[in-house]
Write an enzyme that holds these catalytic residues in place. Structure first.
Site, PDB file in Angstrom:
ATOM      1  N   ASP A 128      70.723  32.440  -3.899  1.00  0.00           N
ATOM      2  CA  ASP A 128      69.767  32.865  -2.866  1.00  0.00           C
ATOM      3  C   ASP A 128      69.335  34.321  -2.994  1.00  0.00           C
ATOM      4  OD1 ASP A 128      69.354  30.490  -1.360  1.00  0.00           O
ATOM      5  OD2 ASP A 128      71.374  30.673  -0.545  1.00  0.00           O
ATOM      6  N   ASP A 186      65.134  24.255  -2.516  1.00  0.00           N
ATOM      7  CA  ASP A 186      65.008  25.624  -1.992  1.00  0.00           C
ATOM      8  C   ASP A 186      65.024  26.670  -3.116  1.00  0.00           C
ATOM      9  OD1 ASP A 186      66.517  23.646  -0.610  1.00  0.00           O
ATOM     10  OD2 ASP A 186      67.157  25.055   0.922  1.00  0.00           O
ATOM     11  N   THR A 246      69.814  14.164   0.022  1.00  0.00           N
ATOM     12  CA  THR A 246      69.079  15.046   0.938  1.00  0.00           C
ATOM     13  C   THR A 246      70.067  15.520   1.999  1.00  0.00           C
ATOM     14  OG1 THR A 246      66.949  14.069   0.411  1.00  0.00           O
ATOM     15  CG2 THR A 246      67.086  15.208   2.504  1.00  0.00           C
ATOM     16  N   ARG A 258      61.596  21.213   5.770  1.00  0.00           N
ATOM     17  CA  ARG A 258      61.564  22.536   5.122  1.00  0.00           C
ATOM     18  C   ARG A 258      61.649  22.404   3.600  1.00  0.00           C
ATOM     19  NH1 ARG A 258      64.689  24.843   8.255  1.00  0.00           N
ATOM     20  NH2 ARG A 258      66.636  24.849   7.110  1.00  0.00           N
ATOM     21  N   TRP A 262      59.516  24.459   0.897  1.00  0.00           N
ATOM     22  CA  TRP A 262      60.059  25.299  -0.197  1.00  0.00           C
ATOM     23  C   TRP A 262      59.400  24.906  -1.512  1.00  0.00           C
ATOM     24  CZ3 TRP A 262      61.806  29.020   2.386  1.00  0.00           C
ATOM     25  CH2 TRP A 262      62.915  29.031   3.220  1.00  0.00           C
ATOM     26  N   SER A 378      70.157  22.927  10.139  1.00  0.00           N
ATOM     27  CA  SER A 378      70.617  21.681   9.525  1.00  0.00           C
ATOM     28  C   SER A 378      71.061  20.705  10.609  1.00  0.00           C
ATOM     29  CB  SER A 378      71.768  21.944   8.551  1.00  0.00           C
ATOM     30  OG  SER A 378      72.139  20.724   7.949  1.00  0.00           O
TER      31      SER A 378
HETATM   32  N1  GLY Z   1      67.927  27.333   2.091  1.00  0.00           N
HETATM   33  C1  GLY Z   1      68.626  26.674   3.131  1.00  0.00           C
HETATM   34  C2  GLY Z   1      67.729  26.081   4.139  1.00  0.00           C
HETATM   35  O1  GLY Z   1      66.533  26.021   3.981  1.00  0.00           O
HETATM   36  O2  GLY Z   1      68.248  25.665   5.168  1.00  0.00           O
END
Ligand code: GLY
Length: 409
Positions: A128, A186, A246, A258, A262, A378
């Site tokens: 990240d 991501d 997923t 999301r 991304w 999440s």
């Molecule tokens: N990169 C982690 C998320 O989008 O939750």
């Protein structure tokens, strides 16, 4: 339902297509901005609000921490350390707000956080680093020209590059869990950082990593309808796909909102830096999946997963909406199809207007000082559900800035 767009942007789109870089003539500019529903005043009001809101937020953040979210029911302001994946967004948003408002307190607050964030340049345990270092130091370097920021980023890019292995041709995303060599969609967002590193260092290796990573991701992450899996796990020795999942979505074969954003943003960056038509095609196909999706709400703020039931009680994800808005504005500059360019701009405008409305924009002094309400971190892990998130704010302000820079100036 297929969305119908009521705004017309032919002059604006024509201006872009004629020359993405040249300034439109003054008369065209005036006519174009008269047609747009988003005015300079609209942007200034949202920026002025956001500056005040972030001043409030900054008063809640301890010196050695970064903001993460706010839990309304518990009235709890949640922070993170610098190694959390979202650590770059808060300083990044402050820097955009500094640029847009000229308020030097925004720059000072950002610089304080860069000091604690700098040590992440040596972090080889995460993919990240693009989010963490490029959204923060990248903007700081662009704005101030401070050479120290460049050194921090070059070191960070080197750390990120250690996660690329030729056997798979991909940057490894996670070190946790029982995965072998997991790559998440991501990860496409880190490539902008590596393009910068190639340019700044003169070393093509980062750029070559990007091309390899993006090409493999096209092959393995996407379904026939251009939606994507979240995680593809590979065998680290043979590079063969082990499984497709997923992790943060409704089901393995669902389209986590999301994640689609991304991917969209990532392939736009790939096209920006390579001019390879295949990446533009990929971005346009992902855009079509999003824009034509029967579950896309009229206000353009997606449900947290495109396969979640389209009902009033299903959570929306403002972070995906903000990302889409910013991405669509850039995509409209590259597409060669005038109708598509108009569609992207109109979708971005509708999204920005929704996010700026009372439904999604917080009230001053509320929401823990974050700008936007209603994002989802999440849901399957019951983590950060229907809350503010730093990255929703970041891409919302980025979308406002892009709109101002590209459509109003
Ligand atoms: N990169 C982690 C998320 O989008 O939750």
């Amino acid at each position: 339902m297929k969305l119908t767009y009521t705004f017309t942007f032919s002059l604006l789109a024509a201006g872009f297509l004629a020359s993405a870089c040249s300034q439109p003539k003054q008369k065209e500019k005036e006519e174009a901005s008269n047609e747009t529903p988003i005015t300079q005043e609209f942007i200034e009001e949202n920026v002025a609000f956001s500056v005040k809101q972030y001043q409030h937020l900054s008063s809640l953040v301890p010196e050695d921490k970064l903001p993460r979210t706010y839990l309304k029911d518990e009235d709890k302001f949640v922070t993170s350390g610098t190694s959390w994946w979202t650590s770059g967004f808060y300083p990044g948003t402050l820097l955009y707000l500094f640029e847009m408002s000229g308020d030097s307190t925004m720059l000072e607050l950002a610089e304080q956080k860069l000091e604690i964030l700098e040590k992440e340049k040596d972090n080889t345990g995460t993919h990240d680093l693009g989010f963490m270092l490029f959204c923060s130091f990248g903007n700081a370097y662009r704005i101030t020209g401070n050479e120290h920021y460049k050194e921090v980023m070059l070191q960070g890019a080197e750390s990120l590059a250690t996660r690329f292995h030729p056997e798979t041709g991909l940057i490894k995303s996670w070190d946790h869990g029982s995965w072998k060599y997991p790559v998440i969609i991501d990860n496409m967002m880190n490539l902008e950082f590596l393009f910068w590193a190639s340019e700044a260092s003169g070393d093509d290796k980062y750029r070559n990593i990007n091309i390899s990573h993006a090409d493999s991701t096209i092959k393995h992450h996407f379904r026939d309808d251009y939606s994507s899996y979240h995680v593809v796990d590979y065998d680290p020795t043979s590079g063969k796909v082990v499984e497709k999942k997923t992790h943060q979505g409704k089901a393995d074969d669902s389209a986590w909102a999301r994640g689609q954003s991304w991917g969209l943003y990532g392939y736009i960056v790939m096209y920006r830096d390579t001019k390879n038509q295949a990446y533009l095609d990929q971005a346009e196909n992902i855009a079509a999946f999003i824009l034509d999706h029967p579950n896309m709400p009229e206000d353009m703020v997606p449900y947290w997963d495109y396969d979640a039931p389209a009902t009033d009680s299903t959570y929306r994800d403002a972070s995906a909406a903000a990302l889409n808005a910013s991405a669509f504005l850039e995509l409209s500059k590259y597409t060669k199809d005038k109708a598509k360019a108009e569609e992207y701009v109109t979708a971005a405008e509708k999204t920005i207007i929704s996010l700026s409305s009372d439904k999604y924009r917080a009230k001053l002094g509320q929401n823990g000082g974050f700008i936007l309400l209603h994002s989802v971190g999440s849901l399957p892990h019951d983590s950060e559900v229907d809350v503010p998130l730093t990255y929703a704010d970041y891409y919302y302000i980025e979308a406002l800035k892009r709109y101002q820079d590209w459509f109003l100036n």
